[in-house]
Design an enzyme around this catalytic site. Structure first.
Site, PDB file in Angstrom:
ATOM      1  N   ASP A  94      47.666  43.922  38.634  1.00 36.78           N
ATOM      2  CA  ASP A  94      47.721  43.188  37.367  1.00 36.78           C
ATOM      3  C   ASP A  94      46.885  43.927  36.315  1.00 36.78           C
ATOM      4  OD1 ASP A  94      48.347  41.370  35.412  1.00 36.78           O
ATOM      5  OD2 ASP A  94      47.153  39.725  36.229  1.00 36.78           O
TER       6      ASP A  94
ATOM      7  N   HIS B 265      52.696  45.409  39.904  1.00 37.44           N
ATOM      8  CA  HIS B 265      52.307  44.558  38.775  1.00 37.44           C
ATOM      9  C   HIS B 265      51.357  45.320  37.842  1.00 37.44           C
ATOM     10  CE1 HIS B 265      51.217  40.161  37.531  1.00 37.44           C
ATOM     11  NE2 HIS B 265      51.040  40.988  36.516  1.00 37.44           N
TER      12      HIS B 265
END
Length: 428
Positions: A303, A56
């Site tokens: 992320d 991610h």
């Protein structure tokens, strides 16, 4: 290619061993190894792990090169010990066609600091109304297997079901950003005591949990794979645990910042702590750590969300959501999971390399540190402890929540298929 002898490394945190790299491959692992003409790296008891894999990452290119590019993002990845990253689709234009994902894939191959696997959008333009070209992206040179509208939730149950049915045909996976949009309109932080005191719009846990509950049931109905992005609440943990107990094919990730930081930090009104999903409570943080330790949460994913200075250096309400994470992820995991005794280094390798590579089908990554395997490796000085200084980041952006915080561990070397991308903490 030359030979490299890594001498005295603790493979997965075990007893010191020598590792001989010959070309792109690990040739031998043992003690007392020697090789004529080999470059010798004295590990001195540092921990050797398989190269990390991030499922991610936001690389921002094409379209937001002011915050990150494939080049700067992969340099940041190598600095953090990563040999492969999966690039999210919320670029400009959106990665919803074979042409865009192939562009990102080629840029990754050209720059060479780590492998870049594009993630394709689930819906056209991330708008949630029409399926994107899932089959064409899978059949392209990029070979896309992971699809996500991350940044936005696929909130239409019919669209989500169709996506799950489509990717099932080629063994793909839909990675869901679990956020019920109607429940989070105007949300600025976690809904709870702190948001009430600060007068900021709340992002309730149920907005995440309701989508996860729906999607695991859809995955069970279809017989397909679903992956939950950046799981952040104790309730979400229980839903995933229940789904796995039923044999539903669900995997989940947690970010480093959700393992360490809480919504109490928002009291400073510093936009560096503004992220989606938001920082949660201490109870949630403890639940996430336990779930990562017991395998309910499968992996750690960064992320990594870079933003230019002007998008963060403003009032809270106007600030962009997101934090950079590639260069600090391993240190945060050491602090929250290894130092607390919840994971050993073999467990870290499993959660940050082996399983993310399996979920994303990253060939050659997440492999054992043994003879005959690709030489994708990272060497970590686990005894180091120092303050985070974003001025030294390889990322183009500096929006880290850890500036000035003391964290353990430092990646000293990274090898991608036997080629050093990081040597003594410096990019090659």
């Amino acid at each position: 290619m030359s030979k490299i002898l890594i001498r005295g490394a603790k493979v997965l945190g075990g007893e010191p061993q020598d590792v001989l790299i010959d070309g792109e491959t690990i040739a031998e692992v043992g003690t007392g190894l020697s090789a004529e003409g080999a470059e010798v790296v004295e590990a001195g008891g540092k921990v050797l792990l398989p190269g990390l894999v991030d499922l991610h990452t936001h690389l921002r290119e094409p379209g937001r090169e002011d915050s990150e590019t494939v080049l700067t993002g992969t340099r940041a990845a190598a600095s953090g010990g990563y040999t492969a990253v999966f690039a999210m689709a919320n670029t400009f234009p959106v990665a919803d066609t074979a042409g865009v994902v192939e562009q990102v894939y080629r840029l990754g191959r050209e720059h060479g600091y780590c492998d870049v696997q594009p993630i394709g959008a689930v819906t056209v333009g991330l708008e949630g109304r029409k399926l994107a070209e899932l089959g064409a992206m899978h059949e392209s040179a990029a070979g896309v297997t992971v699809f996500s509208d991350d940044g936005k939730c696929v909130d239409d149950a019919v669209i989500m079901r169709r996506a799950l049915e489509y990717v099932k045909a080629f063994g793909g996976v839909v990675a869901q950003h679990a956020q019920e949009p109607r429940l989070t309109e105007g949300a600025q932080m976690n809904e709870g005591v702190v948001s009430a005191e600060l007068g900021l719009g709340g992002w309730p846990a149920v907005a995440e949990e309701s989508i996860i509950a729906r999607d695991v049931l859809l995955a069970e109905h279809v017989g397909s794979r679903v992956h939950i992005c950046h799981l952040s609440t104790a309730g979400s943990v229980e839903i995933v645990r229940w789904a796995k107990s039923r044999g539903i094919d669900v995997t989940a990730e947690v970010t480093p910042h959700h393992l360490l930081l809480t919504d109490e930090l928002v009291r400073s009104y510093n936009p560096v702590y503004k992220v989606n999903p938001p920082l949660r409570t201490e109870r949630d943080v403890m639940a996430l750590r336990e779930a990562l330790a017991d395998g309910t949460i499968d992996i750690v994913a960064t992320d990594h969300a870079p933003h230019p200075h002007e998008d963060k250096d403003c009032e809270w309400a106007a600030a962009a959501m997101g934090m950079v994470g590639l260069e600090t992820a391993l240190s945060v995991v050491q602090e929250t999971m290894v130092a607390t005794g919840l994971l050993d280094w073999a467990g870290v390798a499993d959660r940050m390399s082996v399983k993310p590579a399996q979920i994303g089908q990253a060939a050659g990554h997440g492999r054992p540190v043994s003879a005959g395997e690709p030489a994708n490796l990272t060497l970590v000085d686990t005894e180091y402890r120092g303050q985070v200084d974003p001025a030294g980041f390889a990322s183009r952006s500096r929006n880290t929540p850890y500036e000035g915080r003391e964290l353990p561990g430092r990646v000293t070397h990274t090898w991608l298929r036997g080629k050093a991308t990081l040597v003594d903490g410096k990019l090659t």
